[in-house]
Design a protein around this motif. Structure first.
Motif, short mmCIF file in Angstrom:
data_model
loop_
_atom_site.label_atom_id
_atom_site.label_comp_id
_atom_site.label_asym_id
_atom_site.label_seq_id
_atom_site.Cartn_x
_atom_site.Cartn_y
_atom_site.Cartn_z
N ASN A 75 38.25 -0.16 -5.81
CA ASN A 75 39.17 0.70 -6.57
C ASN A 75 40.47 -0.01 -6.94
OD1 ASN A 75 37.41 2.95 -6.43
ND2 ASN A 75 38.12 3.40 -4.35
N ALA A 76 40.47 -1.33 -6.90
CA ALA A 76 41.69 -2.08 -7.24
C ALA A 76 42.04 -1.90 -8.71
CB ALA A 76 41.50 -3.56 -6.92
N LYS A 77 43.34 -1.81 -8.98
CA LYS A 77 43.83 -1.67 -10.35
C LYS A 77 44.81 -2.80 -10.64
CE LYS A 77 46.47 1.45 -13.37
NZ LYS A 77 47.22 2.74 -13.44
N TYR A 78 44.53 -3.58 -11.68
CA TYR A 78 45.44 -4.67 -12.06
C TYR A 78 46.64 -4.07 -12.79
CZ TYR A 78 47.32 -8.68 -14.61
OH TYR A 78 48.14 -9.65 -15.14
N ILE A 79 47.84 -4.48 -12.38
CA ILE A 79 49.08 -3.95 -12.97
C ILE A 79 49.71 -4.94 -13.95
CG2 ILE A 79 51.37 -2.99 -12.52
CD1 ILE A 79 49.04 -1.29 -11.46
N GLU A 80 50.03 -6.15 -13.46
CA GLU A 80 50.70 -7.13 -14.31
C GLU A 80 50.74 -8.48 -13.61
OE1 GLU A 80 54.87 -6.43 -14.85
OE2 GLU A 80 55.19 -5.82 -12.76
N CYS A 81 51.14 -9.50 -14.36
CA CYS A 81 51.43 -10.81 -13.80
C CYS A 81 52.88 -11.14 -14.13
CB CYS A 81 50.49 -11.87 -14.38
SG CYS A 81 50.62 -13.49 -13.55
N TYR A 82 53.60 -11.64 -13.15
CA TYR A 82 55.03 -11.90 -13.35
C TYR A 82 55.43 -13.16 -12.59
CZ TYR A 82 55.45 -9.85 -8.67
OH TYR A 82 55.32 -9.59 -7.33
N THR A 83 56.62 -13.66 -12.89
CA THR A 83 57.14 -14.86 -12.22
C THR A 83 58.37 -14.48 -11.40
OG1 THR A 83 56.36 -16.31 -14.00
CG2 THR A 83 58.06 -17.19 -12.53
N GLU A 84 58.37 -14.92 -10.14
CA GLU A 84 59.47 -14.63 -9.22
C GLU A 84 59.86 -15.91 -8.50
OE1 GLU A 84 60.18 -10.93 -6.34
OE2 GLU A 84 58.63 -12.29 -5.60
N LYS A 85 61.08 -16.39 -8.76
CA LYS A 85 61.56 -17.63 -8.14
C LYS A 85 60.56 -18.77 -8.35
CE LYS A 85 64.32 -15.30 -4.61
NZ LYS A 85 64.57 -15.11 -3.16
N MET A 86 60.13 -18.93 -9.57
CA MET A 86 59.23 -20.01 -10.00
C MET A 86 57.78 -19.81 -9.55
SD MET A 86 61.31 -21.80 -11.74
CE MET A 86 60.32 -23.26 -12.11
N ASP A 87 57.49 -18.74 -8.81
CA ASP A 87 56.12 -18.46 -8.39
C ASP A 87 55.52 -17.38 -9.28
OD1 ASP A 87 56.22 -20.22 -6.21
OD2 ASP A 87 57.16 -18.72 -4.93
N SER A 88 54.29 -17.61 -9.73
CA SER A 88 53.59 -16.64 -10.55
C SER A 88 52.72 -15.76 -9.66
CB SER A 88 52.72 -17.34 -11.60
OG SER A 88 53.51 -18.08 -12.50
N LYS A 89 52.77 -14.46 -9.91
CA LYS A 89 52.06 -13.52 -9.04
C LYS A 89 51.35 -12.45 -9.86
CE LYS A 89 55.51 -14.18 -5.37
NZ LYS A 89 56.47 -13.53 -4.46
N ALA A 90 50.09 -12.22 -9.51
CA ALA A 90 49.32 -11.14 -10.12
C ALA A 90 49.42 -9.92 -9.22
CB ALA A 90 47.87 -11.57 -10.31
N LEU A 91 49.85 -8.80 -9.79
CA LEU A 91 50.07 -7.59 -9.01
C LEU A 91 48.93 -6.60 -9.22
CD1 LEU A 91 51.87 -5.68 -7.28
CD2 LEU A 91 53.01 -5.01 -9.42
N PHE A 92 48.38 -6.12 -8.11
CA PHE A 92 47.35 -5.11 -8.13
C PHE A 92 47.82 -3.92 -7.29
CE2 PHE A 92 45.34 -9.17 -8.72
CZ PHE A 92 44.28 -8.95 -9.60
N GLU A 93 47.14 -2.80 -7.44
CA GLU A 93 47.33 -1.67 -6.55
C GLU A 93 45.98 -1.26 -6.01
OE1 GLU A 93 49.31 1.56 -8.48
OE2 GLU A 93 51.31 0.73 -8.14
#
Length: 219
Positions: A75-93
């Motif tokens: 049941n994972a839902k992809y939200i967005e991909c973003y960059t934080e302090k030079m690190d790229s992160k894919a966010l799910f819920e």
């Protein structure tokens, strides 16, 4: 240059990626006999959000992360991909269950059998998904678990923790800790606790101080 980037991508895949499970839960819900479903953040570190060839397209890392997470968490839902302090992160819920007495499918954060405290449980089905994904993919989903506890019971709660990092300090098993009333506390679980959860399907985070199990030295 393109060849170098491809090689680097393969190396990163072989070494795995950081995965962080970061639920926010109310203390009252943990202690409730009625189960409640909440959405928890699941963050996957990737090399980049956008394709090197076309910035309008998402990167292959994000696509791989989507595929891997979907195979573990149905049941994972992809939200967005973003960059934080030079690190790229894919966010799910992902949905998790908080409280309740009956075991459920997926991840459940509830109290101990003797009342109070906190235990995290993982269903057999989810354990199977983890094991299958480790064998089938270079993305090793062995998450860091960071739990934010909102003390909404209007009083301090004395607890005995079983190996956590909180307030930039490491607390060994059977350490005293106080959760202040109307405040949030962030507990980072130890590697041992996370391994116990994945391998055994359960890990104890803390016991209420006045309900803890007394350990006596055998004669």
């Amino acid at each position: 240059m393109k060849k170098a980037l491809v090689t680097l991508s393969i190396v990163m895949s072989l070494t795995g990626c950081k995965v962080e499970l970061a639920p926010i839960v109310n203390l009252s819900d943990i202690n409730s006999e009625s189960a409640k479903t909440v959405q928890s953040k699941l963050i996957v570190e990737v090399m980049s959000c956008k394709s090197y060839e076309d910035s309008r397209q998402e990167s292959s890392d994000v696509k791989d992360a989507k595929e891997a997470i979907a195979k573990v968490f149905n049941n994972a839902k992809y939200i967005e991909c973003y960059t934080e302090k030079m690190d790229s992160k894919a966010l799910f819920e992902i949905p998790i269950t908080v409280g309740g007495k009956n075991s459920v499918d997926g991840i459940q954060i509830t109290n101990t059998d003797i009342g109070g405290g906190m235990v995290i449980k993982m269903s057999d089905n989810l354990k199977h998904n983890f094991e299958r994904q480790k064998k089938a993919s270079f993305i090793d989903i062995n998450p860091l678990i960071k739990i934010t506890i909102n003390n909404d019971i209007n009083k301090d709660q004395d607890i005995v923790v079983h190996g956590i990092l909180a307030n930039n300090k490491t607390y060994l098993p059977y350490s005293w800790y106080n959760i202040k009333a109307n405040e949030n506390q962030i507990f980072n679980l130890s590697d041992v606790s996370v391994s116990s959860l994945i391998q055994n399907g359960e890990t104890l985070v803390y016991e209420d101080f006045d309900k803890r199990v007394e350990i006596t030295k055998p004669e």
